[in-house]
Design a protein around this motif. Structure first.
Motif, short mmCIF file in Angstrom:
data_model
loop_
_atom_site.label_atom_id
_atom_site.label_comp_id
_atom_site.label_asym_id
_atom_site.label_seq_id
_atom_site.Cartn_x
_atom_site.Cartn_y
_atom_site.Cartn_z
N LEU A 14 -11.34 -6.90 13.07
CA LEU A 14 -10.67 -6.71 11.79
C LEU A 14 -10.53 -5.23 11.46
CD1 LEU A 14 -9.45 -7.89 9.18
CD2 LEU A 14 -11.75 -7.99 8.24
N ASN A 15 -11.60 -4.46 11.70
CA ASN A 15 -11.56 -3.02 11.42
C ASN A 15 -10.63 -2.28 12.38
OD1 ASN A 15 -13.29 -3.02 9.20
ND2 ASN A 15 -15.13 -2.89 10.46
N VAL A 16 -10.55 -2.75 13.64
CA VAL A 16 -9.62 -2.14 14.59
C VAL A 16 -8.17 -2.33 14.12
CG1 VAL A 16 -8.64 -2.33 16.93
CG2 VAL A 16 -11.12 -2.29 16.62
N PHE A 17 -7.81 -3.58 13.80
CA PHE A 17 -6.44 -3.86 13.34
C PHE A 17 -6.17 -3.23 11.98
CE2 PHE A 17 -6.57 -7.29 16.55
CZ PHE A 17 -5.33 -7.09 17.14
N ASN A 18 -7.20 -3.15 11.16
CA ASN A 18 -7.03 -2.50 9.86
C ASN A 18 -6.76 -1.01 10.03
OD1 ASN A 18 -6.88 -2.74 7.06
ND2 ASN A 18 -9.01 -2.13 6.78
N GLY A 19 -7.40 -0.40 11.04
CA GLY A 19 -7.14 1.02 11.35
C GLY A 19 -5.71 1.22 11.81
N ILE A 20 -5.20 0.30 12.65
CA ILE A 20 -3.80 0.38 13.08
C ILE A 20 -2.86 0.22 11.88
CG2 ILE A 20 -2.02 -0.78 14.47
CD1 ILE A 20 -4.28 -1.64 16.40
N PHE A 21 -3.21 -0.74 11.00
CA PHE A 21 -2.43 -0.99 9.79
C PHE A 21 -2.38 0.26 8.91
CE2 PHE A 21 -2.26 -2.96 5.42
CZ PHE A 21 -0.98 -3.49 5.54
N LEU A 22 -3.52 0.93 8.76
CA LEU A 22 -3.59 2.16 7.97
C LEU A 22 -2.74 3.26 8.58
CD1 LEU A 22 -4.80 3.90 5.69
CD2 LEU A 22 -6.78 4.32 7.17
N ALA A 23 -2.81 3.42 9.91
CA ALA A 23 -2.03 4.46 10.60
C ALA A 23 -0.53 4.23 10.41
CB ALA A 23 -2.39 4.47 12.09
N LEU A 24 -0.09 2.98 10.52
CA LEU A 24 1.33 2.66 10.33
C LEU A 24 1.75 2.90 8.87
CD1 LEU A 24 1.48 -0.62 12.44
CD2 LEU A 24 2.57 1.55 13.02
N GLY A 25 0.86 2.56 7.94
CA GLY A 25 1.14 2.81 6.53
C GLY A 25 1.28 4.29 6.23
N LEU A 63 7.35 5.35 -0.06
CA LEU A 63 6.13 5.87 -0.68
C LEU A 63 5.33 4.75 -1.33
CD1 LEU A 63 7.51 9.15 -2.33
CD2 LEU A 63 5.88 9.00 -0.44
N GLY A 64 6.03 3.81 -1.98
CA GLY A 64 5.35 2.69 -2.61
C GLY A 64 4.65 1.79 -1.61
N ILE A 65 5.36 1.42 -0.54
CA ILE A 65 4.77 0.55 0.50
C ILE A 65 3.62 1.27 1.20
CG2 ILE A 65 5.20 -0.62 2.70
CD1 ILE A 65 8.06 -1.13 1.74
N GLY A 66 3.82 2.55 1.53
CA GLY A 66 2.77 3.32 2.20
C GLY A 66 1.51 3.44 1.36
N SER A 67 1.69 3.65 0.05
CA SER A 67 0.54 3.78 -0.85
C SER A 67 -0.21 2.45 -0.96
CB SER A 67 1.02 4.22 -2.24
OG SER A 67 1.65 5.47 -2.17
N VAL A 68 0.53 1.34 -1.09
CA VAL A 68 -0.10 0.02 -1.17
C VAL A 68 -0.88 -0.28 0.10
CG1 VAL A 68 0.36 -2.47 -1.25
CG2 VAL A 68 1.55 -0.94 -2.82
N ILE A 69 -0.30 0.05 1.26
CA ILE A 69 -0.98 -0.19 2.54
C ILE A 69 -2.26 0.62 2.64
CG2 ILE A 69 -0.80 0.24 5.04
CD1 ILE A 69 2.15 -0.61 4.83
N THR A 70 -2.21 1.88 2.22
CA THR A 70 -3.40 2.75 2.26
C THR A 70 -4.52 2.19 1.38
OG1 THR A 70 -1.98 4.69 2.62
CG2 THR A 70 -4.25 5.11 1.92
N SER A 223 5.89 -3.50 13.78
CA SER A 223 4.47 -3.31 14.13
C SER A 223 3.57 -3.69 12.97
CB SER A 223 4.22 -1.85 14.53
OG SER A 223 5.01 -1.48 15.64
N LEU A 224 3.98 -3.35 11.75
CA LEU A 224 3.21 -3.71 10.56
C LEU A 224 3.14 -5.23 10.40
CD1 LEU A 224 4.40 -1.10 7.89
CD2 LEU A 224 2.04 -1.50 8.59
N LEU A 225 4.26 -5.90 10.58
CA LEU A 225 4.29 -7.35 10.41
C LEU A 225 3.40 -8.06 11.43
CD1 LEU A 225 8.12 -7.86 9.75
CD2 LEU A 225 6.27 -8.04 8.07
N ILE A 226 3.45 -7.61 12.69
CA ILE A 226 2.60 -8.21 13.73
C ILE A 226 1.13 -7.96 13.42
CG2 ILE A 226 1.96 -8.10 16.18
CD1 ILE A 226 4.93 -7.42 16.75
#
Length: 252
Positions: A14-25, A63-70, A223-226
């Protein structure tokens, strides 16, 4: 396998994929900041003037989507590491909401892509028609970008040099922008023979630039959706196992 071991494995992934999610955000956030603050890029100068605020809308959305993802990623890290069930439920709920929103935005972008591309070409044609007009001095940054494109890519006009015939701001019909020839003169128009200008139009370069940026955004979105599919699944499993562990801590 004991529930506790399952929890540790799920927390790791979960933390690995969450890190990828954060990087994409953060990539989306950076892209939005670039569009918002950099007034020297081609897309911004074409669509940030007058009533056309397309860049402002796109940059605010990114900016909105990126902030929410972060923010969501931070919540996910905290919820998984500390095993806080309410945070995990909130995290999964926000993930589902963001996923649905991104799907809707992706469909909208796909449907509007051709319309934006046509606006893009129409705006370039409009800039060529207005180029050099002394009463539109506020448009000089746009003209400078167009000159830079023509000079660096050794092209002239959107489709070819004849497009400059529609420009009514020249002193005579034979003038063309100095950027359409190998010249370092810092003025809008030069008197040169037609056969000494760059023969190729800039449309291919401009379209390639446009398509490449759309492709980058599309790749990040997919990539975010996957990644979110994995995150939602892992979060649900982790929440279930944490609850089981609290009830039956020694269950295998």
């Amino acid at each position: 396998m004991k529930i506790r071991d399952k929890i540790l494995i799920q927390k790791y992934y979960l933390n690995v994929f969450n890190g990828i999610f954060l990087a994409l955000g953060l990539m989306l956030l950076t892209f939005g900041l670039w569009l918002f603050f950099d007034r020297n890029n081609l897309f911004s100068v074409l669509f940030s003037s007058g009533e056309n605020q397309l860049v402002a809308y796109i940059s605010c959305m990114l900016l909105g989507i990126g902030s929410v993802i972060t923010f969501t990623s931070a919540m996910g890290f905290l919820g998984s590491v500390k095993e806080i069930k309410c945070l995990l439920v909130t995290y999964m709920s926000v993930q589902i909401l963001v996923f649905v929103t991104q799907m809707a935005i992706s469909v909208l972008i796909f449907m509007k892509k051709e319309e934006v591309h046509n606006q893009w070409n129409n705006r370039i044609d409009e800039v060529i028609s207005e180029y050099g007009n002394e009463s539109l001095a506020e448009q000089e940054p746009v003209w400078n970008i167009l000159n830079a494109v023509q000079h660096n890519m050794e092209c002239c006009g959107r489709y070819n040099v004849t497009q400059w015939e529609r420009n009514k701001n020249k002193e005579n019909g034979t003038q063309i922008p100095c950027s359409c020839i190998k010249s370092s003169l810092k003025k809008w128009f030069c008197d040169v023979p037609r056969d000494s200008t760059y023969s190729m139009g800039c449309e291919e370069y401009l379209n390639t630039w446009f398509e490449n940026n759309v492709l980058i955004l599309t790749a990040i979105t997919i990539s975010l959706l996957i990644t979110q599919i994995f995150l939602i699944t892992l979060t649900g499993q982790l929440f279930r196992n944490i609850r089981k562990n609290n009830i039956w801590p020694n269950e295998s």
